[in-house]
Write a protein that holds these residues in place. Structure first.
Motif, mmCIF file in Angstrom:
data_model
loop_
_atom_site.group_PDB
_atom_site.id
_atom_site.type_symbol
_atom_site.label_atom_id
_atom_site.label_comp_id
_atom_site.label_asym_id
_atom_site.label_seq_id
_atom_site.Cartn_x
_atom_site.Cartn_y
_atom_site.Cartn_z
ATOM 1 N N ILE A 33 11.156 8.072 -4.457
ATOM 2 C CA ILE A 33 10.867 7.018 -3.590
ATOM 3 C C ILE A 33 9.485 6.487 -3.784
ATOM 4 N N LEU A 34 9.199 5.441 -3.737
ATOM 5 C CA LEU A 34 7.945 4.643 -3.724
ATOM 6 C C LEU A 34 7.722 3.965 -2.528
ATOM 7 N N SER A 35 6.814 4.454 -1.692
ATOM 8 C CA SER A 35 6.733 3.702 -0.357
ATOM 9 C C SER A 35 5.255 3.439 0.049
ATOM 10 N N CYS A 36 5.276 2.800 1.343
ATOM 11 C CA CYS A 36 3.770 2.674 1.735
ATOM 12 C C CYS A 36 3.275 3.841 2.764
ATOM 13 N N MET A 37 2.181 3.889 2.851
ATOM 14 C CA MET A 37 1.470 5.110 3.708
ATOM 15 C C MET A 37 1.781 4.689 5.186
ATOM 16 N N ASP A 38 2.200 3.662 5.582
ATOM 17 C CA ASP A 38 2.076 3.157 7.082
ATOM 18 C C ASP A 38 2.832 4.425 7.779
ATOM 19 N N THR A 39 2.004 4.498 8.875
ATOM 20 C CA THR A 39 2.317 5.578 9.716
ATOM 21 C C THR A 39 3.602 5.369 10.555
ATOM 22 N N ARG A 40 4.187 4.156 10.699
ATOM 23 C CA ARG A 40 5.684 3.788 11.326
ATOM 24 C C ARG A 40 6.588 4.547 10.225
ATOM 25 N N LEU A 41 6.341 4.879 9.041
ATOM 26 C CA LEU A 41 7.270 5.299 7.994
ATOM 27 C C LEU A 41 7.411 6.670 8.042
ATOM 28 N N THR A 42 6.289 7.401 8.382
ATOM 29 C CA THR A 42 6.349 8.929 8.141
ATOM 30 C C THR A 42 7.593 9.513 8.481
ATOM 31 N N ALA A 43 8.077 9.388 9.635
ATOM 32 C CA ALA A 43 9.143 10.026 10.160
ATOM 33 C C ALA A 43 10.583 9.253 10.049
ATOM 34 N N LEU A 44 10.186 7.752 10.321
ATOM 35 C CA LEU A 44 11.422 6.869 10.338
ATOM 36 C C LEU A 44 12.186 6.623 8.836
ATOM 37 N N LEU A 45 11.156 6.602 7.898
ATOM 38 C CA LEU A 45 12.099 6.441 6.472
ATOM 39 C C LEU A 45 12.966 7.611 6.129
ATOM 40 N N PRO A 46 12.430 8.946 6.171
ATOM 41 C CA PRO A 46 13.690 9.800 5.888
ATOM 42 C C PRO A 46 14.620 9.864 7.000
ATOM 43 N N ALA A 47 14.190 9.774 8.379
ATOM 44 C CA ALA A 47 15.394 9.725 9.213
ATOM 45 C C ALA A 47 16.376 8.765 8.994
ATOM 46 N N ALA A 48 16.088 7.359 8.612
ATOM 47 C CA ALA A 48 16.854 6.174 8.553
ATOM 48 C C ALA A 48 17.626 6.262 7.242
ATOM 49 N N LEU A 49 17.268 7.132 6.449
ATOM 50 C CA LEU A 49 17.828 7.067 4.984
ATOM 51 C C LEU A 49 18.758 8.541 4.752
ATOM 52 N N GLY A 50 18.456 9.391 5.649
ATOM 53 C CA GLY A 50 19.148 10.620 5.851
ATOM 54 C C GLY A 50 18.610 11.554 4.832
ATOM 55 N N ILE A 51 17.436 11.585 4.523
ATOM 56 C CA ILE A 51 16.658 12.264 3.489
ATOM 57 C C ILE A 51 16.135 13.816 4.352
ATOM 58 N N LYS A 52 16.517 14.613 3.609
ATOM 59 C CA LYS A 52 15.729 16.117 4.196
ATOM 60 C C LYS A 52 15.044 16.676 3.164
ATOM 61 N N ASN A 53 14.092 17.568 3.830
ATOM 62 C CA ASN A 53 13.354 18.449 2.678
ATOM 63 C C ASN A 53 13.980 18.797 1.364
ATOM 64 N N GLY A 54 13.354 18.455 0.164
ATOM 65 C CA GLY A 54 14.206 19.005 -1.062
ATOM 66 C C GLY A 54 14.893 17.803 -1.504
ATOM 67 N N VAL A 65 2.738 0.113 -3.772
ATOM 68 C CA VAL A 65 2.296 -0.860 -4.955
ATOM 69 C C VAL A 65 2.074 0.196 -6.228
ATOM 70 N N ILE A 66 2.115 -0.710 -7.536
ATOM 71 C CA ILE A 66 1.508 -0.140 -8.688
ATOM 72 C C ILE A 66 0.187 -0.784 -9.080
ATOM 73 N N SER A 67 -1.113 -0.117 -9.009
ATOM 74 C CA SER A 67 -2.151 -1.023 -9.081
ATOM 75 C C SER A 67 -2.601 -0.684 -10.463
ATOM 76 N N HIS A 68 -2.091 0.138 -11.381
ATOM 77 C CA HIS A 68 -2.470 0.362 -12.968
ATOM 78 C C HIS A 68 -1.351 0.960 -13.582
ATOM 79 N N PRO A 69 -0.938 0.379 -14.740
ATOM 80 C CA PRO A 69 -0.060 0.911 -15.381
ATOM 81 C C PRO A 69 0.067 2.410 -16.019
ATOM 82 N N PHE A 70 -1.319 2.789 -16.087
ATOM 83 C CA PHE A 70 -1.632 4.282 -16.421
ATOM 84 C C PHE A 70 -2.246 5.077 -15.352
#
Ligand SMILES: [Zn+2]
Length: 180
Positions: A33-54, A65-70
């Protein structure tokens, strides 16, 4: 603040708080997953997607975002794919992203106000650093997600059997909207 964290950490380890998190380096869901460092997503994103450690490899930066091809994002994706068995990539931007309306000129003003030597900034411009391209926001979140997905799909070192999906997550409710 850091002292608080260190004290908590000592207790966490002593009380074996880690036991329910034990896993290995391989992502069970074979997803990065490529996502934003936003503080609101720290716990919300894994919780909302049902993602656990591992479960997944999580790559985060300002805006997702991707700011450089390499640069470091593509490098991380390559490691995830070739070393860790990732088969699918999710690009997840979010509503009300702080990186959306960023302006490089405003940030450069803040830098000089904080004591950064303006001569260095001029010198970097002279050496070819494009501050607009590097530090400006993306304005249109949907367009940004599409661009990032496209960038990964077209990258010469990303195998064509890796599937890339784009989403915007609601920063409050966690609802995912697929971008096609
Ligand atoms: Zn953001």
């Amino acid at each position: 603040m850091i002292e608080e964290i260190l004290a908590y950490n000592k207790e966490f380890v002593e009380n074996k708080g880690y036991e329910s998190y034990i896993t290995n380096k391989y992502p069970d869901k074979k997803i990065a997953i490529l996502s934003c460092m936003d503080t609101r997503l720290t716990a919300l994103l894994p919780a909302a997607l049902g993602i656990k450690n591992g479960d997944v490899k999580m790559i985060k930066n300002a805006g997702g975002v991707i700011s450089h091809p390499f640069g470091s994002v593509i490098r991380s994706l390559l490691v995830a794919i070739f070393e860790l068995g990732v088969e699918e990539i999710m690009v997840i931007a979010h509503s009300d992203c702080g990186a959306c309306h960023m302006h490089s000129e405003t940030m450069l003003e803040k830098m000089t106000a904080r004591g950064i030597n303006p001569d260095y900034i001029d010198m970097m411009r002279f050496c070819g650093v494009d501050f607009h391209a590097w530090l400006d926001g993306f304005e249109d979140t949907e367009k940004s997600v599409r661009g990032t997905v496209d960038f990964i799909v077209r990258h010469p070192l990303i195998p064509s059997d890796v599937t890339v999906y784009g989403f915007i997550i609601d920063s409050t409710t966690g609802e995912l909207t697929r971008i096609v």
